[in-house]
Design an enzyme around this catalytic site. Structure first.
Site, PDB file in Angstrom:
ATOM      1  N   ILE A 130      10.494   3.124   3.016  1.00  0.00           N
ATOM      2  CA  ILE A 130      10.535   3.366   4.459  1.00  0.00           C
ATOM      3  C   ILE A 130       9.536   2.489   5.207  1.00  0.00           C
ATOM      4  CG2 ILE A 130      11.376   5.730   4.295  1.00  0.00           C
ATOM      5  CD1 ILE A 130       8.518   6.708   4.543  1.00  0.00           C
ATOM      6  N   GLY A 147       3.863  -2.782   4.001  1.00  0.00           N
ATOM      7  CA  GLY A 147       2.627  -3.262   4.599  1.00  0.00           C
ATOM      8  C   GLY A 147       2.115  -4.479   3.863  1.00  0.00           C
ATOM      9  N   LYS A 181       2.515   5.985  -0.634  1.00  0.00           N
ATOM     10  CA  LYS A 181       2.137   4.577  -0.494  1.00  0.00           C
ATOM     11  C   LYS A 181       1.719   4.041  -1.855  1.00  0.00           C
ATOM     12  CE  LYS A 181      -0.698   1.543   2.411  1.00  0.00           C
ATOM     13  NZ  LYS A 181      -1.682   1.516   3.517  1.00  0.00           N
ATOM     14  N   ASP A 191      -6.845  -2.740  12.545  1.00  0.00           N
ATOM     15  CA  ASP A 191      -5.410  -3.085  12.513  1.00  0.00           C
ATOM     16  C   ASP A 191      -4.616  -2.136  13.415  1.00  0.00           C
ATOM     17  OD1 ASP A 191      -3.293  -4.666  11.777  1.00  0.00           O
ATOM     18  OD2 ASP A 191      -2.924  -3.647   9.875  1.00  0.00           O
TER      19      ASP A 191
END
Length: 709
Positions: free
Chosen positions: A380, A383, A403, A497
């Protein structure tokens, strides 16, 4: 002795088998069902491991949908008048995509067939306008006040027996529940066949309330027309764009062997609500093939007791000896497991120090099962340092985001940084870390799943236009999270970020800031060191590009770019011309808005898709906040705490000059800054693109100088 011990082991094994065999008549859990186990009717459809009963259709259209468990449930024994007991738990939320339109609602239903779907609007897909229909029992969660059905308001729960005129009703406003608030709502429905009593509970919490909102005695047998009925949910809209989503559901039923016993509990999707009941096996016994578990356990205990009495004291002694042996065996097993875990912990001692405050350590096997072997179809997000997968935890059925660290030294370092930082953070506008795993050379982080995805997808990829109230709430949430990171933590956290793709949206479109892979902790009142700079073009402060030194003011600049992005509906860097009046290729959004401000045409920057559905004063304030945060001079930018006060009207926005100020460095200042950075980085500062989002990393080699690659 061997014979007696063998008999004891068989008895011991049988005691576990009997509990599994003598379970409730029907038992299932949303997380273990296959697609063929559910039947979708009308507008019902699957979405993100949930079931949506209604669709996003334009006003003034109406619709209805229904989802049913495909197998019929036995609610009455043939030839008798004894109804079944049942218990169900489910979680749902309602999203009103057009606040000005009216809603409809949803309901838990017991239906005589699996083909019929009722009318939209106030009928909730349960019945139609042809008159009373026998065999329909429902608990409605109504978001529409329909005078025809004597509704008390547009926020109530009601018990419907063969009619849409509720027999019993409760105003949920009195207990602080707003069905249309966008937050997950939990509900429990329990019916005891022997006492004919139904109890309905509603709460935002995962814990079952002590008091029901509806408690009513009626004979279910008088309202069901068949021995076997279907269970599920229905929902409808009436000239609106209201969406009804069922995210979890468990159900169990049985026939009472002991009059007065409580109904079976359906707790598989909500383990905190009841005492432990493990998830049922996929081949759970069907109706009519088993009896009540309490009765089975009692019968088994009597059998064991009679057998021991028959065999006499020798048998008892044998059982005691075997039991002692079993306990010793368990002790050795525990010691072995502890030693294995301890040895594994020695190998990752450094990691353990970082994650000692983490909520939970998951096993690699558990997360591999949750993501179906890290199936690419479950990806989904991608990065710079890892991939995010949707997962369904096998033990609880909870939907999570997993993750997975990319297989590189740098990726591991960034994940360790994220793990050590976010594990200590607690704020309502930060993505919550549920746990972690460090096995097989991999590091995995487990987060709450954000069902509305990221902000950039909501702005640029969704068919639904993100409304101004939602946008305003999102900006306020991100500002609150950054104020917490910068000024309220024990050690200041610089995110480094901030961008729309790292801002996640929950069910109520509340912002949750995530992805701390590039974050750095700094003691308050300490100057940050030059670091390996990283980020995404269009969000980066000019001084950060030159020095590689990230401060809270560089985060403020990035936030300002997000503000202008949300207000304008345009990306910080437009890569191609998309039409007249649009930002051209390689144009910078911040520069464009500054130019409009200079020309006195600031409101031209507003997203044209919003039409006139916004307050002009609020919009102007937000645009000025965005420009103030994007000031070239970091000292002129406000703090994030100040930004929060500006957004809510508690503080005035500082005067923003019409002409964008220029940021200037003297030659000596720039050389000294670069020398410090080069010294810290052991080489030249190089900026190179690393992804399709124009992310870059400032790194070093031995040649000296400043290059843009």
């Amino acid at each position: 002795m061997a014979s007696i011990y063998g008999e004891f082991c068989l008895l011991f094994l049988f005691s576990f088998v009997s509990v599994n065999v003598l379970t409730a008549a029907t038992q299932f859990d949303f997380s273990t069902l296959t697609l063929t186990s559910l039947k979708l009717l009308g507008d019902a459809h699957f979405s993100n491991a949930s079931v949506r009963l209604t669709r996003d259709i334009g006003v003034p259209n109406s619709g209805a949908g229904k989802v049913l468990y495909s197998n019929p449930i036995k609610f009455r024994r043939p030839g008798t008048q004894s109804p079944a007991s049942f218990s169900t738990f489910f979680s749902f939320f309602v999203t009103n995509l057009n606040p000005s339109s009216i809603g409809g609602g949803l309901a838990f239903v017991i239906s005589p067939d699996d083909e019929f779907i009722g009318d939209s609007g106030g009928y909730l897909g349960i019945t139609n306008g042809k008159g009373p229909q026998n065999g329909v029992v429902a608990v409605e969660y109504d978001t529409l006040m329909d005078v025809e059905f004597n509704d008390i308001n547009g926020n109530h729960v009601g018990l419907d027996l063969n009619s849409m005129d509720s027999t019993r009703v409760c105003d949920l406003t009195k207990i602080g529940i707003d069905l249309k608030g966008g937050d997950p709502v939990n509900s429990w429905v329990d019916y005891t066949g022997s006492t004919r009593l139904i109890n309905v509970y509603v709460s935002y919490s995962n814990l079952k309330p002590k008091e029901p909102v509806i408690s009513y005695t009626f004979d279910l047998n008088e309202y069901i027309v068949n021995d076997f009925m279907f269970v599920g949910f229905s929902g409808s809209t009436q000239g609106s764009t209201e969406i009804h989503t069922v995210v979890s559901w468990s159900f169990t039923s049985s026939f009472d062997e002991n009059p007065g016993s409580p109904p079976p509990t359906a707790s598989f999707m909500n383990p905190t609500a009841y005492a432990a009941t493990p998830p049922p096996p996929l081949n759970a016994p069907e109706a009519g093939n088993s009896s009540n578990s309490t009765y089975g356990e009692a019968k088994h205990r009597r059998t064991c007791r009679n057998q021991l009495c028959k065999d006499g004291p020798g048998a008892v002694a044998g059982v005691v000896t075997a039991g002692a042996f079993f306990l010793v065996f368990c002790a050795f097993a525990l010691i072995w497991a502890y030693n294995k875990k301890f040895k594994r912990g020695e190998k990752s001692e450094t990691l353990a120090l970082d994650v000692i405050k983490m909520p939970k350590e998951f096993s690699y096997k558990e997360l591999r099962l949750a993501t179906k072997g890290f199936d690419s179809n479950r990806s989904i997000g991608q990065g710079a340092f890892g991939t995010v997968y949707k997962g369904i935890l096998p033990d609880t059925g909870d939907i999570v985001a997993v993750k997975r660290c990319s297989h590189s030294g740098q990726g591991t370092a960034e994940f360790l940084s994220e793990l050590s930082i976010i594990g200590t953070l607690r704020h309502r506008n930060l993505v919550r870390l549920q746990g972690w795993c460090h096995e097989k050379g991999e590091i995995l982080l487990v987060y709450d799943m954000m069902c509305n995805g990221s902000l950039d997808k909501a702005l640029f990829e969704s068919r639904m236009i993100l409304s101004w109230p939602h946008r305003r709430k999102i900006l306020h949430g991100v500002a609150s999270a950054l104020a917490y990171l910068h000024q309220e933590c024990e050690n200041q956290v610089i995110h480094r970020d901030i961008k729309s793709s790292n801002i996640m949206l929950d069910e109520g479109f509340n912002a949750r800031l995530g992805d701390f892979g590039l974050a750095r902790q700094i003691e308050h009142d300490k100057s940050p060191d030059a670091t390996v700079a990283a980020g995404t073009m269009g969000y980066l402060a000019p001084e950060y590009l030159l020095t590689g030194r990230a401060t809270e003011k560089t985060d403020v600049f990035s936030y300002g770019a997000v503000v202008l992005e949300v207000a304008s509906g345009r990306r910080p860097i437009e890569k191609e011309v998309t039409g007249v009046g649009k930002v051209g290729m390689s144009s910078n959004l911040v520069e464009w808005v500054w130019s409009l401000h200079r020309e006195g045409r600031l409101m031209v920057a507003v997203d044209p898709r919003l039409g006139n559905e916004f307050d002009e004063g609020e919009m102007r304030r937000v645009l000025l906040v965005g420009l103030a945060c994007s000031h070239p001079d970091p000292l002129a930018r406000p703090t994030m705490r100040g930004v929060v006060q500006m957004l809510v009207g508690e503080a005035e926005v500082p005067i923003v000059p019409r002409t964008k100020p220029t940021m200037s460095f003297s030659t000596s200042q720039l050389l000294m800054t670069l020398q410090d950075s080069v010294s810290d980085l052991n080489g030249m500062i190089t900026i190179s693109t690393t992804s399709s989002e124009d992310s870059f990393v400032v790194g070093g080699d031995s040649h000296g100088g400043l290059n843009l690659v």
